[in-house]
Design a protein around this motif. Sequence first.
Motif, PDB file in Angstrom:
ATOM      1  N   TYR A 261      58.441 -13.641 -95.855  1.00 48.20           N
ATOM      2  CA  TYR A 261      58.661 -13.125 -94.501  1.00 48.20           C
ATOM      3  C   TYR A 261      60.031 -13.570 -94.010  1.00 48.20           C
ATOM      4  O   TYR A 261      60.642 -14.500 -94.551  1.00 48.20           O
ATOM      5  CB  TYR A 261      57.567 -13.605 -93.541  1.00 48.20           C
ATOM      6  N   GLU A 262      60.504 -12.889 -92.996  1.00 45.49           N
ATOM      7  CA  GLU A 262      61.795 -13.228 -92.399  1.00 45.49           C
ATOM      8  C   GLU A 262      61.699 -12.984 -90.896  1.00 45.49           C
ATOM      9  O   GLU A 262      61.282 -11.904 -90.466  1.00 45.49           O
ATOM     10  CB  GLU A 262      62.902 -12.371 -93.013  1.00 45.49           C
ATOM     11  N   ILE A 263      62.070 -13.977 -90.107  1.00 46.11           N
ATOM     12  CA  ILE A 263      62.004 -13.870 -88.651  1.00 46.11           C
ATOM     13  C   ILE A 263      63.404 -14.073 -88.071  1.00 46.11           C
ATOM     14  O   ILE A 263      64.071 -15.064 -88.357  1.00 46.11           O
ATOM     15  CB  ILE A 263      61.045 -14.919 -88.055  1.00 46.11           C
ATOM     16  N   THR A 264      63.855 -13.098 -87.288  1.00 44.71           N
ATOM     17  CA  THR A 264      65.126 -13.224 -86.567  1.00 44.71           C
ATOM     18  C   THR A 264      64.851 -13.012 -85.080  1.00 44.71           C
ATOM     19  O   THR A 264      63.704 -12.850 -84.659  1.00 44.71           O
ATOM     20  CB  THR A 264      66.149 -12.181 -87.061  1.00 44.71           C
ATOM     21  N   SER A 265      65.903 -12.968 -84.300  1.00 50.00           N
ATOM     22  CA  SER A 265      65.739 -12.756 -82.861  1.00 50.00           C
ATOM     23  C   SER A 265      65.392 -11.309 -82.526  1.00 50.00           C
ATOM     24  O   SER A 265      64.899 -11.016 -81.437  1.00 50.00           O
ATOM     25  CB  SER A 265      67.032 -13.155 -82.129  1.00 50.00           C
ATOM     26  N   SER A 266      65.622 -10.390 -83.476  1.00 49.66           N
ATOM     27  CA  SER A 266      65.392  -8.973 -83.186  1.00 49.66           C
ATOM     28  C   SER A 266      64.294  -8.319 -84.021  1.00 49.66           C
ATOM     29  O   SER A 266      63.818  -7.238 -83.678  1.00 49.66           O
ATOM     30  CB  SER A 266      66.696  -8.180 -83.381  1.00 49.66           C
ATOM     31  N   TYR A 267      63.879  -8.959 -85.122  1.00 51.06           N
ATOM     32  CA  TYR A 267      62.840  -8.345 -85.953  1.00 51.06           C
ATOM     33  C   TYR A 267      62.083  -9.381 -86.767  1.00 51.06           C
ATOM     34  O   TYR A 267      62.516 -10.521 -86.925  1.00 51.06           O
ATOM     35  CB  TYR A 267      63.444  -7.294 -86.891  1.00 51.06           C
ATOM     36  N   ILE A 268      60.937  -8.931 -87.285  1.00 44.24           N
ATOM     37  CA  ILE A 268      60.153  -9.718 -88.241  1.00 44.24           C
ATOM     38  C   ILE A 268      59.860  -8.827 -89.438  1.00 44.24           C
ATOM     39  O   ILE A 268      59.468  -7.670 -89.267  1.00 44.24           O
ATOM     40  CB  ILE A 268      58.817 -10.201 -87.635  1.00 44.24           C
ATOM     41  N   TYR A 269      60.062  -9.337 -90.642  1.00 46.20           N
ATOM     42  CA  TYR A 269      59.659  -8.665 -91.872  1.00 46.20           C
ATOM     43  C   TYR A 269      58.536  -9.477 -92.514  1.00 46.20           C
ATOM     44  O   TYR A 269      58.650 -10.700 -92.635  1.00 46.20           O
ATOM     45  CB  TYR A 269      60.819  -8.572 -92.874  1.00 46.20           C
ATOM     46  N   MET A 270      57.484  -8.789 -92.937  1.00 41.10           N
ATOM     47  CA  MET A 270      56.395  -9.453 -93.662  1.00 41.10           C
ATOM     48  C   MET A 270      56.154  -8.668 -94.952  1.00 41.10           C
ATOM     49  O   MET A 270      55.742  -7.504 -94.915  1.00 41.10           O
ATOM     50  CB  MET A 270      55.120  -9.485 -92.814  1.00 41.10           C
ATOM     51  N   LEU A 271      56.400  -9.297 -96.092  1.00 37.89           N
ATOM     52  CA  LEU A 271      56.200  -8.671 -97.395  1.00 37.89           C
ATOM     53  C   LEU A 271      54.822  -9.053 -97.909  1.00 37.89           C
ATOM     54  O   LEU A 271      54.560 -10.221 -98.206  1.00 37.89           O
ATOM     55  CB  LEU A 271      57.280  -9.127 -98.375  1.00 37.89           C
ATOM     56  N   MET A 272      53.940  -8.060 -98.023  1.00 41.51           N
ATOM     57  CA  MET A 272      52.546  -8.342 -98.339  1.00 41.51           C
ATOM     58  C   MET A 272      52.068  -7.547 -99.552  1.00 41.51           C
ATOM     59  O   MET A 272      52.722  -6.620-100.019  1.00 41.51           O
ATOM     60  CB  MET A 272      51.665  -8.003 -97.133  1.00 41.51           C
ATOM     61  N   GLU A 273      50.914  -7.949-100.022  1.00 41.75           N
ATOM     62  CA  GLU A 273      50.208  -7.236-101.080  1.00 41.75           C
ATOM     63  C   GLU A 273      49.892  -5.824-100.588  1.00 41.75           C
ATOM     64  O   GLU A 273      49.531  -5.629 -99.434  1.00 41.75           O
ATOM     65  CB  GLU A 273      48.919  -7.998-101.370  1.00 41.75           C
ATOM     66  N   CYS A 274      50.046  -4.846-101.462  1.00 46.85           N
ATOM     67  CA  CYS A 274      49.813  -3.453-101.071  1.00 46.85           C
ATOM     68  C   CYS A 274      48.490  -2.950-101.642  1.00 46.85           C
ATOM     69  O   CYS A 274      48.254  -3.018-102.850  1.00 46.85           O
ATOM     70  CB  CYS A 274      50.952  -2.554-101.549  1.00 46.85           C
ATOM     71  N   GLY A 275      47.616  -2.473-100.778  1.00 46.19           N
ATOM     72  CA  GLY A 275      46.338  -1.935-101.217  1.00 46.19           C
ATOM     73  C   GLY A 275      46.456  -0.481-101.651  1.00 46.19           C
ATOM     74  O   GLY A 275      47.419   0.206-101.314  1.00 46.19           O
ATOM     75  N   HIS A 276      45.447  -0.031-102.414  1.00 44.96           N
ATOM     76  CA  HIS A 276      45.433   1.359-102.860  1.00 44.96           C
ATOM     77  C   HIS A 276      45.088   2.289-101.700  1.00 44.96           C
ATOM     78  O   HIS A 276      45.750   3.299-101.486  1.00 44.96           O
ATOM     79  CB  HIS A 276      44.420   1.538-103.997  1.00 44.96           C
ATOM     80  N   LEU A 277      44.049   1.956-100.957  1.00 53.68           N
ATOM     81  CA  LEU A 277      43.678   2.686 -99.743  1.00 53.68           C
ATOM     82  C   LEU A 277      42.695   1.837 -98.957  1.00 53.68           C
ATOM     83  O   LEU A 277      42.098   0.900 -99.491  1.00 53.68           O
ATOM     84  CB  LEU A 277      43.075   4.049-100.060  1.00 53.68           C
ATOM     85  N   ASP A 278      42.561   2.147 -97.673  1.00 49.26           N
ATOM     86  CA  ASP A 278      41.662   1.336 -96.857  1.00 49.26           C
ATOM     87  C   ASP A 278      40.223   1.825 -97.017  1.00 49.26           C
ATOM     88  O   ASP A 278      39.967   2.951 -97.451  1.00 49.26           O
ATOM     89  CB  ASP A 278      42.091   1.374 -95.387  1.00 49.26           C
ATOM     90  N   LEU A 279      39.282   0.977 -96.644  1.00 44.47           N
ATOM     91  CA  LEU A 279      37.871   1.273 -96.826  1.00 44.47           C
ATOM     92  C   LEU A 279      37.440   2.486 -96.008  1.00 44.47           C
ATOM     93  O   LEU A 279      36.576   3.254 -96.431  1.00 44.47           O
ATOM     94  CB  LEU A 279      37.022   0.053 -96.429  1.00 44.47           C
TER      95      LEU A 279
END
Length: 525
Positions: A261-279
Amino acid sequence: MDYLVTICCSALFSDIFNSFIETTDIQQLISTDSPESCQIFLKNLEKRGDPGSDAAFLSKLLDCYSKVFARFPLAKHCKTESYARMLVRYAELKGIEDPEDAPDHFSIARSHSKAFAFVHIAHAQFELSQGNSRKSNLILQKALSSNARPVELLRTAIRNLNSGKTHLLPAEHEDNATPTSAFSNESITIKGKQFFIFKMIGRGGSSKVYQVFDQKKHVYALKYVNLEEADAQAVESYKNEIEHLNHLQQYSDQIIKLYDYEITSSYIYMLMECGHLDLNTWLRNRKSVNPLDRKCYWRNMLEAVHTIHKHGIVHSDLKPANFVIVDASLKLIDFGIANRIQPDVTSIMKDSQVGTLNYMPPEAIKDTSSNGKPGSKISAKGDVWSLGCILYCMTYGKTPFQNITNQISKIHAIIDPSHEIDFPDVPEKDLLDVLKRCLVRNPRERISISELLDHPYLQLQPQPEPGTDYKACAGDLKRILNELAALQSPNSIARAASNLARMCNSGRKLDVSECVKTSSQTLWK
C-alpha cells in the motif's frame, strides 16, 4: 442569471436531442437490410463513452447490439465481415459485464463466422487476458488448421503469443478486435513498481478498484482512494482498513491478502489479492448450488468472520458481495469499517438498499437511528443472522424475505416474531438445523460462530456405522493422500480431492483403487 439559465437549458436540450437522435438512428438502421450500416453506427456510438467504467453506457451498447441481432438473423448474415465484427464486439462487451459469460459468445462468433481470422484472434486475446495462454494458443492453432483468413494475421498472433506479448496483434491491425478500455496503456506506480491497468472492477464513495497486472503478468486488485474527495472520517476509516488487513491476514486464509500500500496526502493505493468473481455474481449465475460447494463456502465464511470477531471486529453488513472466490475458496474482502462511514465496494457488483436489507438482522433494524445507520448495540450475533441469510440463499435460491417487495412490509416481517420463516424440507437435515438456529430473531438464543464451526453439518464424512475398522479407514486415507500427492499438479490434486470428498459425502465405501482411478482421470479433465 438569465445567461446561466440559458446555458443550462441549452445543455439540457442538447442531451435530450442527442438521446432522440440515437434512438431515431438505431430505429432507422434496424429497419434496413444493412448490417454494415449498423456496425458503423455502433462503432461511432461507442466513441461517446467508456463501457469499461460506465455501467449504464455498457448496458445501452449491449441493448443496441441485441436489437440489431434481433433484426438480422445470425444464420443469414454471419458470413459477412461487418456482422462477424459485431458478434465479436458483443462478446468483448459481455466480457466487460461478466467475464464468465464471454466465452460462450465468442464460441458463437467462431462457429458461425469461422472464415475470419480476426474472430478467432479476438477470442484468443480474451483468453490471454484472463491468464489462459494455453487455451489462447489452442484457439489460434485450430483457426490455422481450419484455413481462417488472412492466414498471415493468425501467424502474427501466434508469434506474439509465443514471444510472451500481451497483445496478439499490433494496434494498427486490431481494428476493434480488443476493447480499448480493457487494454489501456495506463499504468500506476506503487513504491517504484509499475502496474498496468486492465479494467475497472468496482467503485464506490471516493474509491475505485482496478484489475491490474505487473511485468510478470501477475494479476492484482488495486484500490485507489482519492483523499481530496473524502472527509476526515473516511480517510481514517481507510487507514484502519489497511491496519486491520495487515494484522488479520496472518490469522486466516479466508481474509483477502494485502500485498502493499501507499499513502500520500492526496491518495491511497492498496494492492490486494484479486478474486475471480464475488459470491453475489456466482449465485446469480446458478439455478442451484452443489451441496459440497455450499458446505465448503459456508466453512470459508464462518472461518473469516470468526477471525474478525476474535479480534474485536463486528462486520454488521455481511452479504454475498462481501466475499470473493479466489482459487475455489471464499475470502472476505472488507470488514464493514468503511461502510459505517460511507458506501464503498471492492467488486463490479453492488447490492441495492433492499438487497442489503435482505441480510440485515432484526436487532439492527430495531436499533437503527433516524439517519439510517446501525446503533451501538449490534453484536457478533448480528453477523450470524446475515450469514444465515446467505446460506438460506445458497440453499433455496432466495433470501428469507426476498419475496416481500415492499420495503416497509419487509422491515415489519423481519422484526415480527409472529411472521414465520419458511424452511422447505431439504435432504440434509443438519443443513436445515443450521438455517433454523441462525435465523432466530432473539440474538441471545441465536447460535454462535464457534458452535456453527463445530456443528455436524460441517463434517465431510457421514458418521461411521457400528463395527467400522477405524485403523483400516485411516490406512486407506493415508494411501489415497499419497496417490493424490503423486499427481504433482495443484489443480489436479484439488479436483481429485473434491471427488474424494463427494464420495465421502455420499456415504460410499472408500476403495483405494477407485479413488486413484478417479484422481488420474481428473488430471486430464
